[in-house]
Design a protein around this motif. Structure first.
Motif, short mmCIF file in Angstrom:
data_model
loop_
_atom_site.label_atom_id
_atom_site.label_comp_id
_atom_site.label_asym_id
_atom_site.label_seq_id
_atom_site.Cartn_x
_atom_site.Cartn_y
_atom_site.Cartn_z
N SER A 1 0.86 -1.19 0.00
CA SER A 1 0.00 0.00 0.00
C SER A 1 0.89 1.23 0.00
O SER A 1 1.87 1.30 0.74
N GLN A 2 0.53 2.22 -0.84
CA GLN A 2 1.37 3.40 -0.99
C GLN A 2 0.57 4.66 -0.72
O GLN A 2 -0.61 4.73 -1.02
N TYR A 3 1.25 5.64 -0.15
CA TYR A 3 0.63 6.90 0.24
C TYR A 3 1.42 8.06 -0.34
O TYR A 3 2.64 7.99 -0.46
N ILE A 4 0.69 9.13 -0.67
CA ILE A 4 1.33 10.33 -1.21
C ILE A 4 1.28 11.44 -0.18
O ILE A 4 0.83 11.23 0.94
N SER A 5 1.72 12.64 -0.53
CA SER A 5 1.79 13.75 0.41
C SER A 5 0.49 13.92 1.18
O SER A 5 -0.59 13.72 0.65
N GLY A 6 0.63 14.26 2.44
CA GLY A 6 -0.52 14.36 3.30
C GLY A 6 -0.99 12.99 3.79
O GLY A 6 -2.03 12.86 4.40
N LEU A 7 -0.20 11.96 3.51
CA LEU A 7 -0.50 10.58 3.87
C LEU A 7 -1.84 10.11 3.32
O LEU A 7 -2.54 9.30 3.91
N MET A 8 -2.20 10.65 2.15
CA MET A 8 -3.41 10.20 1.47
C MET A 8 -3.11 8.89 0.75
O MET A 8 -2.06 8.73 0.14
N TYR A 9 -4.06 7.95 0.82
CA TYR A 9 -3.90 6.67 0.13
C TYR A 9 -3.72 6.91 -1.36
O TYR A 9 -4.41 7.73 -1.95
N PHE A 10 -2.80 6.16 -1.97
CA PHE A 10 -2.56 6.29 -3.40
C PHE A 10 -2.95 5.03 -4.16
O PHE A 10 -3.83 5.06 -5.00
#
Length: 97
Positions: free
Chosen positions: A60-69
């Motif tokens: 599972s990967q997350y982008i800036s702001g720890l939003m799910y990607f």
């Protein structure tokens, strides 16, 4: 305890999509237990040490702001020529590394 190359692999996360800031791995470890390990991915290469993974591992990967990607899947063999299994978030399983 067997060496990592014989009883699962440690995973190298290759962050080819450089905007991914955190990756979490969930899967079965060398003891047959389901575990989750999350790491900040500031660099292109992040080594997930501490567990030896076996079988299908959810990435599972997350982008800036720890939003799910996104979620992808690594397919880690029990035995390999090295202690490390490389997984790219662009190319998927890269194999032993």
């Amino acid at each position: 305890m067997e060496p990592a190359g014989v009883d699962g692999q440690q995973i190298v996360f290759v962050n080819d999509l450089r905007f991914v800031i955190m990756a979490c791995l969930t899967g079965v470890n060398q003891e047959g237990k389901t575990v989750t390990d999350c790491r900040i991915t500031p660099d292109r290469i992040t080594r997930f040490t501490g567990w030896r993974w076996v079988g299908t591992v959810t990435v599972s990967q997350y982008i800036s702001g720890l939003m799910y990607f996104t979620t992808q899947y690594a397919h880690v063999p029990r035995a390999s020529l090295t202690d490390w299994w490389c997984f790219s978030n662009v190319f998927g399983d890269l194999g032993p590394c």
